[in-house]
Scaffold this active site. Structure first.
Site, mmCIF file in Angstrom:
data_model
loop_
_atom_site.group_PDB
_atom_site.id
_atom_site.type_symbol
_atom_site.label_atom_id
_atom_site.label_comp_id
_atom_site.label_asym_id
_atom_site.label_seq_id
_atom_site.Cartn_x
_atom_site.Cartn_y
_atom_site.Cartn_z
ATOM 1 N N PHE A 160 6.444 18.438 -3.461
ATOM 2 C CA PHE A 160 5.828 17.842 -4.654
ATOM 3 C C PHE A 160 4.297 17.922 -4.488
ATOM 4 O O PHE A 160 3.778 17.608 -3.418
ATOM 5 C CB PHE A 160 6.291 16.393 -4.773
ATOM 6 C CG PHE A 160 5.863 15.733 -6.055
ATOM 7 C CD1 PHE A 160 6.551 15.949 -7.232
ATOM 8 C CD2 PHE A 160 4.761 14.902 -6.070
ATOM 9 C CE1 PHE A 160 6.151 15.331 -8.408
ATOM 10 C CE2 PHE A 160 4.353 14.284 -7.247
ATOM 11 C CZ PHE A 160 5.049 14.504 -8.418
ATOM 12 N N ASP A 184 9.229 11.578 3.036
ATOM 13 C CA ASP A 184 9.038 11.158 1.657
ATOM 14 C C ASP A 184 10.426 10.934 1.037
ATOM 15 O O ASP A 184 11.231 11.863 0.959
ATOM 16 C CB ASP A 184 8.258 12.239 0.888
ATOM 17 C CG ASP A 184 7.891 11.787 -0.513
ATOM 18 O OD1 ASP A 184 8.723 11.109 -1.156
ATOM 19 O OD2 ASP A 184 6.783 12.119 -0.979
ATOM 20 N N TYR A 208 10.057 3.714 -8.999
ATOM 21 C CA TYR A 208 10.270 3.886 -10.447
ATOM 22 C C TYR A 208 11.267 4.985 -10.773
ATOM 23 O O TYR A 208 11.555 5.219 -11.941
ATOM 24 C CB TYR A 208 8.939 4.132 -11.177
ATOM 25 C CG TYR A 208 8.113 5.285 -10.647
ATOM 26 C CD1 TYR A 208 8.435 6.595 -10.941
ATOM 27 C CD2 TYR A 208 6.992 5.047 -9.854
ATOM 28 C CE1 TYR A 208 7.679 7.647 -10.460
ATOM 29 C CE2 TYR A 208 6.228 6.085 -9.362
ATOM 30 C CZ TYR A 208 6.571 7.389 -9.666
ATOM 31 O OH TYR A 208 5.822 8.422 -9.170
ATOM 32 N N LYS A 209 11.782 5.682 -9.751
ATOM 33 C CA LYS A 209 12.755 6.738 -10.000
ATOM 34 C C LYS A 209 14.158 6.127 -9.936
ATOM 35 O O LYS A 209 14.525 5.358 -10.796
ATOM 36 C CB LYS A 209 12.531 7.881 -9.016
ATOM 37 C CG LYS A 209 11.179 8.571 -9.280
ATOM 38 C CD LYS A 209 10.818 9.643 -8.287
ATOM 39 C CE LYS A 209 9.493 10.290 -8.690
ATOM 40 N NZ LYS A 209 8.917 11.141 -7.651
ATOM 41 N N ARG A 232 16.009 20.680 -14.661
ATOM 42 C CA ARG A 232 16.335 19.679 -13.653
ATOM 43 C C ARG A 232 17.100 18.506 -14.271
ATOM 44 O O ARG A 232 16.685 17.959 -15.295
ATOM 45 C CB ARG A 232 15.018 19.198 -13.037
ATOM 46 C CG ARG A 232 15.163 18.424 -11.756
ATOM 47 C CD ARG A 232 13.803 18.141 -11.179
ATOM 48 N NE ARG A 232 13.080 17.146 -11.978
ATOM 49 C CZ ARG A 232 12.222 16.261 -11.474
ATOM 50 N NH1 ARG A 232 11.952 16.256 -10.189
ATOM 51 N NH2 ARG A 232 11.616 15.396 -12.260
HETATM 52 C C1 PLP Z 1 7.579 11.407 -7.638
HETATM 53 C C2 PLP Z 1 7.021 11.839 -6.328
HETATM 54 C C3 PLP Z 1 5.778 11.348 -5.898
HETATM 55 C C4 PLP Z 1 4.972 10.463 -6.810
HETATM 56 O O1 PLP Z 1 3.792 10.003 -6.285
HETATM 57 P P1 PLP Z 1 2.974 8.907 -7.110
HETATM 58 O O2 PLP Z 1 1.866 8.528 -6.240
HETATM 59 O O3 PLP Z 1 3.923 7.806 -7.438
HETATM 60 O O4 PLP Z 1 2.539 9.547 -8.392
HETATM 61 C C5 PLP Z 1 5.362 11.723 -4.631
HETATM 62 N N1 PLP Z 1 6.096 12.541 -3.849
HETATM 63 C C6 PLP Z 1 7.291 13.042 -4.258
HETATM 64 C C7 PLP Z 1 8.076 13.936 -3.357
HETATM 65 C C8 PLP Z 1 7.779 12.706 -5.515
HETATM 66 O O5 PLP Z 1 8.927 13.213 -5.941
#
Ligand code: PLP
Length: 411
Positions: free
Chosen positions: A127, A200, A225-226, A370
């Protein structure tokens, strides 16, 4: 057995031990929501819980609520609520800031714990924020960044064997393909080569059982939030293994991470435990939404969750076969998160056409359609219908309508 007809699916729904959770969410009618991996659905208890925090705790009790309503302790009490979902001890997890900020803290702390080494190993295709934060940390820390294909075990082993990697940052589940990595084995391999690991968990917390402690993870971060349904922009979590608490030094040394914040002393002294990873005041109203969702999550059997998740993703993979799209997600269940990704160069228009039919998925550049599967509020029949809709969208060519090609802001 993967159900193959809609009637099979309805029978599966009747016997589903998690079926009761669907009523604990407020879902728009006429929609099959397959984007809970990006923004989880709203728990029915959340609006009332947030209103109570605003109207009673804030409105009536004002500043007294820092003590009375436990606001000051929220980063720890909410962390303790997340701990069982990720296989950690309650005092190893704190909640606060965002995932990006927590990544920054964890990476710097890990680099400082391994001062003889100067390489941060990341993964190609992670990401973007993970890549960008690694870049920023490397610049500040004078470290060198390298990237490997995380799903190429030989390449990963080779990169670790170089013997100069201080810290490895990996996503437990890849946000794009949904590939699940073997946390125990990779962590063991990293440790055998003198490397610390930051995991992560953005796409695994609330999606499947995670065992940070028994898999010997050093640090971990994740979103709420996911799959955890805490609402847009909800605070993230950070895990630090107890064995690293005393020696860990994170860079954002704010007063909430101080050993005695109300001494208002001139110098910084880190708090005991994972609390030293806190920085400043946290969004208490947003934390109330997380609290409501965690109350629900405490009652979830993660074994049943995983079983249903794999059954739903299997069903979707099988039922979308006639669409003829290439599968990007591993077919083997033990290598899959709670997501199915399909590839097509015109995937963006296909996803838009599908959304118009009431099936919400998303698109990730360059060619990934997705679909996330949240077992607490999805029914087998919903997934069957969503798969049929995708097959129809692709076969009919309705996605070719020019209105689906126009890019919107957030995808
Ligand atoms: C959604 C996601 C993030 C989000 O980071 P934010 O700081 O909340 O915007 C980070 N890493 C991964 C792998 C994600 O899927």
């Amino acid at each position: 057995m993967t159900p193959t007809t809609r009637d099979d699916c309805l029978r599966r729904d009747e016997k589903d031990p998690l079926a009761g959770f669907r009523d604990e969410f407020l879902l728009p009618s006429g929609t099959v929501y397959l984007d809970g991996n990006s923004l989880g659905a709203l728990p029915a208890a959340t609006p009332g819980r947030v209103a109570r925090t605003v109207e009673q705790e804030w409105g009536e009790r004002l500043i007294a609520s820092w003590n009375e309503a436990g606001w000051w302790e929220k980063p720890r009490t909410l962390g303790a609520g997340i701990a069982p979902l990720v296989g950690a001890a309650p005092h190893e997890v704190v909640v606060g800031d965002g995932t990006s900020a927590n990544l920054f803290k964890a990476l710097v702390a890990a680099l400082r714990l391994n001062p003889e080494r100067h390489v941060v190993l990341g993964e190609r295709g992670n990401f973007p924020t993970d890549l960008y934060i690694t870049e920023g940390v490397s610049e500040i820390m004078g470290a060198v960044e390298r990237r490997v294909h995380a799903d190429n075990r030989a390449a990963l082993a080779g990169a670790l064997a170089a013997g100069d990697v201080a810290v490895l940052l990996l996503s437990h589940v890849d946000y794009s393909t949904g590939a699940l990595r073997d946390m125990a084995e990779i962590t063991r391999l990293a440790h055998a080569n003198g490397t610390l690991v930051v995991w992560d968990l953005c796409h695994s917390a609330g999606a499947l059982p995670v065992e940070l402690a028994s898999d010997r993870a050093d640090f971990a971060v994740g979103c709420t939030y996911k799959y955890l349904n805490a609402g847009p922009g909800a605070p993230a979590f950070l895990f630090a293994a107890e064995r690293h608490h005393a020696a860990s030094r994170q860079p954002l040394t704010g007063w909430h991470g101080h050993a005695r914040p109300f001494d208002f002393s001139a110098g910084y002294a880190p708090a005991e435990g994972a609390s030293r990873f806190l920085s400043g005041s946290q969004p208490v109203v947003a934390a109330a939404a997380l609290e409501a969702s965690l109350e629900l999550w405490q009652r979830v059997d993660l074994g049943l969750l995983r079983e249903k998740s794999l059954a739903l993703t299997d069903l979707f993979i099988e039922a979308t076969r006639p669409a003829g799209l290439r599968l990007a997600t591993p077919r083997e269940p033990e290598r899959r998160g709670s997501q199915v990704s399909l590839r097509h160069p015109d995937g963006y228009a296909m996803v838009r056409a599908l959304i118009e039919r009431g099936v919400v998925g998303d698109f990730r550049a360059p060619d990934i359609l997705r679909f996330g599967f949240a077992p607490l509020y999805l029914r087998y029949a919903d997934v069957f219908d969503a798969a049929q809709a995708l097959v129809e969208v692709v076969r009919s060519g309705e996605w070719r309508d020019p209105r689906f090609a126009v890019a919107t802001g957030v995808t």
